[in-house]
Design a protein around this motif. Structure first.
Motif, PDB file in Angstrom:
ATOM      1  N   LEU A  19       0.872  -1.176   0.000  1.00 50.38           N
ATOM      2  CA  LEU A  19       0.000   0.000   0.000  1.00 50.38           C
ATOM      3  C   LEU A  19       0.903   1.218   0.000  1.00 50.38           C
ATOM      4  O   LEU A  19       1.685   1.410   0.937  1.00 50.38           O
ATOM      5  CB  LEU A  19      -0.904   0.012   1.232  1.00 50.38           C
ATOM      6  N   ALA A  20       0.814   2.033  -1.047  1.00 53.83           N
ATOM      7  CA  ALA A  20       1.816   3.081  -1.209  1.00 53.83           C
ATOM      8  C   ALA A  20       1.257   4.268  -1.964  1.00 53.83           C
ATOM      9  O   ALA A  20       0.232   4.180  -2.642  1.00 53.83           O
ATOM     10  CB  ALA A  20       3.026   2.532  -1.973  1.00 53.83           C
ATOM     11  N   GLY A  21       1.972   5.378  -1.840  1.00 52.74           N
ATOM     12  CA  GLY A  21       1.774   6.490  -2.733  1.00 52.74           C
ATOM     13  C   GLY A  21       2.748   6.366  -3.890  1.00 52.74           C
ATOM     14  O   GLY A  21       3.591   5.462  -3.910  1.00 52.74           O
ATOM     15  N   PRO A  22       2.661   7.252  -4.866  1.00 55.06           N
ATOM     16  CA  PRO A  22       3.624   7.226  -5.957  1.00 55.06           C
ATOM     17  C   PRO A  22       4.966   7.804  -5.500  1.00 55.06           C
ATOM     18  O   PRO A  22       5.068   8.393  -4.425  1.00 55.06           O
ATOM     19  CB  PRO A  22       2.977   8.121  -7.012  1.00 55.06           C
ATOM     20  N   GLY A  23       6.001   7.610  -6.306  1.00 60.12           N
ATOM     21  CA  GLY A  23       7.265   8.256  -6.001  1.00 60.12           C
ATOM     22  C   GLY A  23       8.430   7.304  -5.904  1.00 60.12           C
ATOM     23  O   GLY A  23       8.293   6.075  -6.006  1.00 60.12           O
ATOM     24  N   LEU A  24       9.604   7.891  -5.690  1.00 58.65           N
ATOM     25  CA  LEU A  24      10.855   7.149  -5.699  1.00 58.65           C
ATOM     26  C   LEU A  24      11.007   6.227  -4.498  1.00 58.65           C
ATOM     27  O   LEU A  24      11.491   5.097  -4.632  1.00 58.65           O
ATOM     28  CB  LEU A  24      12.025   8.141  -5.765  1.00 58.65           C
ATOM     29  N   ILE A  25      10.615   6.686  -3.315  1.00 59.59           N
ATOM     30  CA  ILE A  25      10.794   5.867  -2.108  1.00 59.59           C
ATOM     31  C   ILE A  25      10.005   4.557  -2.215  1.00 59.59           C
ATOM     32  O   ILE A  25      10.567   3.465  -2.016  1.00 59.59           O
ATOM     33  CB  ILE A  25      10.399   6.643  -0.843  1.00 59.59           C
ATOM     34  N   PRO A  26       8.697   4.604  -2.528  1.00 58.62           N
ATOM     35  CA  PRO A  26       7.986   3.334  -2.720  1.00 58.62           C
ATOM     36  C   PRO A  26       8.587   2.484  -3.830  1.00 58.62           C
ATOM     37  O   PRO A  26       8.642   1.253  -3.705  1.00 58.62           O
ATOM     38  CB  PRO A  26       6.558   3.785  -3.072  1.00 58.62           C
ATOM     39  N   ALA A  27       9.052   3.116  -4.911  1.00 59.22           N
ATOM     40  CA  ALA A  27       9.623   2.353  -6.026  1.00 59.22           C
ATOM     41  C   ALA A  27      10.809   1.521  -5.577  1.00 59.22           C
ATOM     42  O   ALA A  27      10.962   0.355  -5.974  1.00 59.22           O
ATOM     43  CB  ALA A  27      10.030   3.299  -7.155  1.00 59.22           C
ATOM     44  N   ILE A  28      11.668   2.091  -4.744  1.00 59.15           N
ATOM     45  CA  ILE A  28      12.841   1.366  -4.264  1.00 59.15           C
ATOM     46  C   ILE A  28      12.427   0.115  -3.489  1.00 59.15           C
ATOM     47  O   ILE A  28      12.958  -0.984  -3.705  1.00 59.15           O
ATOM     48  CB  ILE A  28      13.711   2.280  -3.377  1.00 59.15           C
ATOM     49  N   LEU A  29      11.472   0.265  -2.605  1.00 63.43           N
ATOM     50  CA  LEU A  29      11.059  -0.868  -1.773  1.00 63.43           C
ATOM     51  C   LEU A  29      10.266  -1.887  -2.578  1.00 63.43           C
ATOM     52  O   LEU A  29      10.408  -3.103  -2.370  1.00 63.43           O
ATOM     53  CB  LEU A  29      10.257  -0.361  -0.583  1.00 63.43           C
ATOM     54  N   VAL A  30       9.426  -1.424  -3.500  1.00 60.51           N
ATOM     55  CA  VAL A  30       8.686  -2.349  -4.362  1.00 60.51           C
ATOM     56  C   VAL A  30       9.653  -3.162  -5.212  1.00 60.51           C
ATOM     57  O   VAL A  30       9.510  -4.387  -5.360  1.00 60.51           O
ATOM     58  CB  VAL A  30       7.692  -1.586  -5.264  1.00 60.51           C
ATOM     59  N   ASN A  31      10.653  -2.509  -5.779  1.00 65.49           N
ATOM     60  CA  ASN A  31      11.630  -3.228  -6.596  1.00 65.49           C
ATOM     61  C   ASN A  31      12.376  -4.283  -5.783  1.00 65.49           C
ATOM     62  O   ASN A  31      12.638  -5.390  -6.261  1.00 65.49           O
ATOM     63  CB  ASN A  31      12.628  -2.244  -7.205  1.00 65.49           C
TER      64      ASN A  31
END
Length: 266
Positions: A19-31
């Motif tokens: 469960l996330a908002g958009p952006g670089l921080i979520p992208a790092i953890l999702v990846n």
């Protein structure tokens, strides 16, 4: 854990929902999660509140002077990110992260992580673990709809630096040994759930408020993945740190300038 989730765990196909908002921080953890659990990660991404909507919400709690001061800092911080691109790229390179989210990870877009659309998606996916990052606080109704461990990535050391900009506030307080992030269980409070892991590090002299969150996410990704793995394997070991608890909000513009000029913390 219900029988369905137990069976999926045994055959290595249990779902992980972010469960996330958009952006670089979520992208790092999702990846990082997508690499560790290929084909098993789904993102439910909400539309973030506008800065002005956030200011109105904070004004109800803190008053308009503080809320407008925080809004001003937010605007300045966004502008300074342009000048922090080299440092941001250096952080990504140092920790082996990419700036773009893995396109193979499915994304369900919702207005809010507390909407019925989110509840329906959770019911359909039946995750064995949920990670929250850079999204709204979960309401009690949403918490009740998630029948598995809920883990949060927090950019601060709990419980002393709960809330927002925890890494920044540790530096501003001269508490450099507690510059770091916490991976913790989610409850109905604000960063009050039991700690699973915390990660401490020292920022580079080139780091500022524009790069602290990125640095913490990059450094904390490995332990975030470990916490999710613990949830999937049923080996979570939460603990309660013996430290004072304090809630923090973004600094007002005048406080940010004071800390920068007097303490060198920008």
């Amino acid at each position: 854990m219900d029988a369905g989730n137990r069976e999926r765990l045994e055959r290595g196909s249990a779902a992980v929902v972010v469960l996330a908002g958009p952006g670089l921080i979520p992208a790092i953890l999702v990846n990082a999660l997508a690499t560790a659990f290929p084909g098993r990660v789904t993102v439910i991404e909400e539309t973030p509140l506008s800065p002005f909507a956030l200011a109105r919400r904070r004004a109800r709690r803190l008053g308009w002077i503080a809320a407008l001061g925080q809004l001003a800092t937010s605007i300045v911080s966004r502008l300074t990110k342009t000048f922090a691109q080299a440092r941001s790229q250096a952080i990504l390179s140092a920790y082996g992260h990419a700036a773009e989210r893995n396109r193979d990870v499915p994304v369900i877009r919702v207005r809010s992580v507390n909407d019925d659309a989110t509840h329906e998606a959770i019911a359909r996916l039946q995750p064995a673990a949920v990670l929250t990052v850079a999204c709204r606080l979960l309401t009690k109704k949403t918490l009740s709809r998630i029948p598995c461990p809920i883990i949060n990535f927090h950019g601060g050391i709990n419980p002393a630096y709960r809330g927002q900009m925890g890494g920044y506030w540790a530096l501003a307080a001269g508490d450099r040994d507690n510059f770091g992030c916490t991976i913790h269980l989610v409850d109905s409070g604000v960063d009050t759930g039991a700690t699973l892991y915390d990660v401490r590090l020292q920022p580079d002299p080139a780091d500022t408020m524009a790069t602290y969150p990125l640095l913490l996410a990059a450094a904390g990704a490995e332990k975030t993945v470990q916490a999710v793995q613990d949830a999937l394997s049923g080996t979570l070991k939460p603990f309660e740190p013996a430290r004072p608890s304090r809630m923090h909000y973004p600094p007002t513009l005048w406080r940010w300038l004071w800390n920068g000029l007097s303490r060198g913390v920008w």
